[in-house]
Design a protein around this motif. Sequence first.
Motif, PDB file in Angstrom:
ATOM      1  N   GLU A  44      -8.035  24.496   2.279  1.00 18.33           N
ATOM      2  CA  GLU A  44      -8.822  23.880   3.363  1.00 18.33           C
ATOM      3  C   GLU A  44      -9.340  22.486   2.995  1.00 18.33           C
ATOM      4  N   GLU A  45      -9.416  22.195   1.694  1.00 17.07           N
ATOM      5  CA  GLU A  45      -9.899  20.871   1.267  1.00 17.07           C
ATOM      6  C   GLU A  45      -8.844  19.783   1.440  1.00 17.07           C
ATOM      7  N   ILE A  46      -7.573  20.157   1.318  1.00 17.52           N
ATOM      8  CA  ILE A  46      -6.488  19.171   1.336  1.00 17.52           C
ATOM      9  C   ILE A  46      -6.533  18.294   2.582  1.00 17.52           C
ATOM     10  N   GLY A  47      -6.775  18.939   3.723  1.00 18.19           N
ATOM     11  CA  GLY A  47      -6.788  18.212   4.998  1.00 18.19           C
ATOM     12  C   GLY A  47      -7.891  17.181   5.107  1.00 18.19           C
ATOM     13  N   ASP A  48      -8.939  17.309   4.288  1.00 17.74           N
ATOM     14  CA  ASP A  48     -10.075  16.381   4.348  1.00 17.74           C
ATOM     15  C   ASP A  48      -9.769  15.011   3.758  1.00 17.74           C
ATOM     16  N   TYR A  49      -8.678  14.930   2.991  1.00 17.46           N
ATOM     17  CA  TYR A  49      -8.390  13.687   2.275  1.00 17.46           C
ATOM     18  C   TYR A  49      -7.406  12.786   3.016  1.00 17.46           C
ATOM     19  N   ASP A  50      -7.655  11.482   2.903  1.00 18.79           N
ATOM     20  CA  ASP A  50      -6.759  10.487   3.494  1.00 18.79           C
ATOM     21  C   ASP A  50      -5.616  10.128   2.549  1.00 18.79           C
ATOM     22  N   GLY A  51      -5.827  10.368   1.251  1.00 15.75           N
ATOM     23  CA  GLY A  51      -4.780  10.045   0.293  1.00 15.75           C
ATOM     24  C   GLY A  51      -5.047  10.626  -1.074  1.00 15.75           C
ATOM     25  N   PHE A  52      -3.991  10.696  -1.878  1.00 11.68           N
ATOM     26  CA  PHE A  52      -4.054  11.277  -3.222  1.00 11.68           C
ATOM     27  C   PHE A  52      -3.395  10.340  -4.220  1.00 11.68           C
ATOM     28  N   VAL A  53      -3.931  10.325  -5.445  1.00 15.30           N
ATOM     29  CA  VAL A  53      -3.336   9.547  -6.533  1.00 15.30           C
ATOM     30  C   VAL A  53      -3.037  10.502  -7.682  1.00 15.30           C
ATOM     31  N   LYS A  99      -3.663  -5.018  -5.296  1.00 16.06           N
ATOM     32  CA  LYS A  99      -3.487  -5.298  -3.866  1.00 16.06           C
ATOM     33  C   LYS A  99      -2.385  -4.417  -3.278  1.00 16.06           C
ATOM     34  N   LEU A 100      -1.289  -4.286  -4.023  1.00 14.59           N
ATOM     35  CA  LEU A 100      -0.144  -3.490  -3.582  1.00 14.59           C
ATOM     36  C   LEU A 100      -0.517  -2.010  -3.433  1.00 14.59           C
ATOM     37  N   CYS A 101      -1.195  -1.465  -4.429  1.00 17.37           N
ATOM     38  CA  CYS A 101      -1.575  -0.037  -4.408  1.00 17.37           C
ATOM     39  C   CYS A 101      -2.580   0.252  -3.292  1.00 17.37           C
ATOM     40  N   ILE A 102      -3.577  -0.620  -3.143  1.00 18.98           N
ATOM     41  CA  ILE A 102      -4.587  -0.424  -2.088  1.00 18.98           C
ATOM     42  C   ILE A 102      -3.936  -0.507  -0.702  1.00 18.98           C
ATOM     43  N   SER A 103      -3.071  -1.486  -0.535  1.00 22.62           N
ATOM     44  CA  SER A 103      -2.410  -1.678   0.764  1.00 22.62           C
ATOM     45  C   SER A 103      -1.551  -0.462   1.135  1.00 22.62           C
ATOM     46  N   PHE A 104      -0.835   0.086   0.146  1.00 18.98           N
ATOM     47  CA  PHE A 104      -0.015   1.271   0.435  1.00 18.98           C
ATOM     48  C   PHE A 104      -0.887   2.475   0.760  1.00 18.98           C
ATOM     49  N   LEU A 105      -1.869   2.738  -0.094  1.00 22.60           N
ATOM     50  CA  LEU A 105      -2.686   3.952   0.024  1.00 22.60           C
ATOM     51  C   LEU A 105      -3.526   3.975   1.298  1.00 22.60           C
ATOM     52  N   LYS A 106      -3.951   2.810   1.737  1.00 20.13           N
ATOM     53  CA  LYS A 106      -4.883   2.753   2.859  1.00 20.13           C
ATOM     54  C   LYS A 106      -4.283   2.137   4.114  1.00 20.13           C
ATOM     55  N   GLY A 107      -2.999   1.794   4.036  1.00 19.04           N
ATOM     56  CA  GLY A 107      -2.353   1.133   5.192  1.00 19.04           C
ATOM     57  C   GLY A 107      -1.925   2.135   6.258  1.00 19.04           C
ATOM     58  N   LYS A 110       0.712  13.299   4.048  1.00 23.38           N
ATOM     59  CA  LYS A 110      -0.453  12.676   3.408  1.00 23.38           C
ATOM     60  C   LYS A 110       0.007  11.514   2.544  1.00 23.38           C
ATOM     61  N   LYS A 111      -0.795  10.469   2.451  1.00 22.17           N
ATOM     62  CA  LYS A 111      -0.468   9.353   1.562  1.00 22.17           C
ATOM     63  C   LYS A 111      -0.603   9.828   0.114  1.00 22.17           C
ATOM     64  N   VAL A 112       0.445   9.600  -0.682  1.00 23.42           N
ATOM     65  CA  VAL A 112       0.412   9.980  -2.108  1.00 23.42           C
ATOM     66  C   VAL A 112       0.974   8.833  -2.936  1.00 23.42           C
TER      67      VAL A 112
END
Length: 241
Positions: free
Chosen positions: A54-63, A233-241, A93-95
């Motif tokens: 149930e926690e997985i759905g709460d996240y916008d992305g994973f590293v 910049k590249l990692c942030i843009s991918f994870l949050k884009g 999900k963004k990974v």
Amino acid sequence: MGGKRFAVLLCAEDSDYVKKIYGGYFGVFVKMLAEEGETWDMYRVAGGDFPDEEEIGDYDGFVITGSCSDAHGNDVWICELLSLLKKLDSMKKKVLGICFGHQILSRALGGKIGRNTSGWDIGVTTVHLSSSSKLFTSLKMPALLPVIECHRDEVWELPPKAEVIGWSDKTGVEMFKYGDHIMGIQGHPEYTKDILLHLIGRLLQRNFIVGAFADEAKARVEKHEPDREAWKKLCISFLKG
């Protein structure tokens, strides 16, 4: 960006040094990726600590972090991580996978991984970025981007439908994308030179590498600079884009 939630899946044991200076590898990733208003959590997956269904759905992305373990191994936690990654893929999900994370993502999606035939890659490596990747063109990334590396395994064969977006003279798959939600990076955008030099000392201590090789690796590290800002910049843009 306010209110977004991210989780770091920690696949390594923190050394005392990294804990003391950087707040552990979680602290290293948070420093690189976190922005105001976000929540960042950590799961020590190598120790069996995984997010609940149930926690997985709460996240916008994973590293997914680096690790001393082999991504081609079959430890219980690695098998559990493979299941989780397949689930995250099905949920789109963004990974973002780094080093071990890059390899384990490839394996989870159907690729092949194993030892690099040319041995360890330790130092600052120049990655050739694909000119056809929209991610790079939108960010006006240079064609060549130096990054810190510390690995002896690699992606041998990409998963079906995955695309190579970065390569180097030593490693054929330095970066790959799978759809718009998964990206793997073989290098360590999050590392400082200080972390790498400390790690070379640890590898030497544990007999993973020999003294002469360690000295050569240290000399290479001193000679070249990684472009940490561009990678951030590249990692942030991918994870949050």
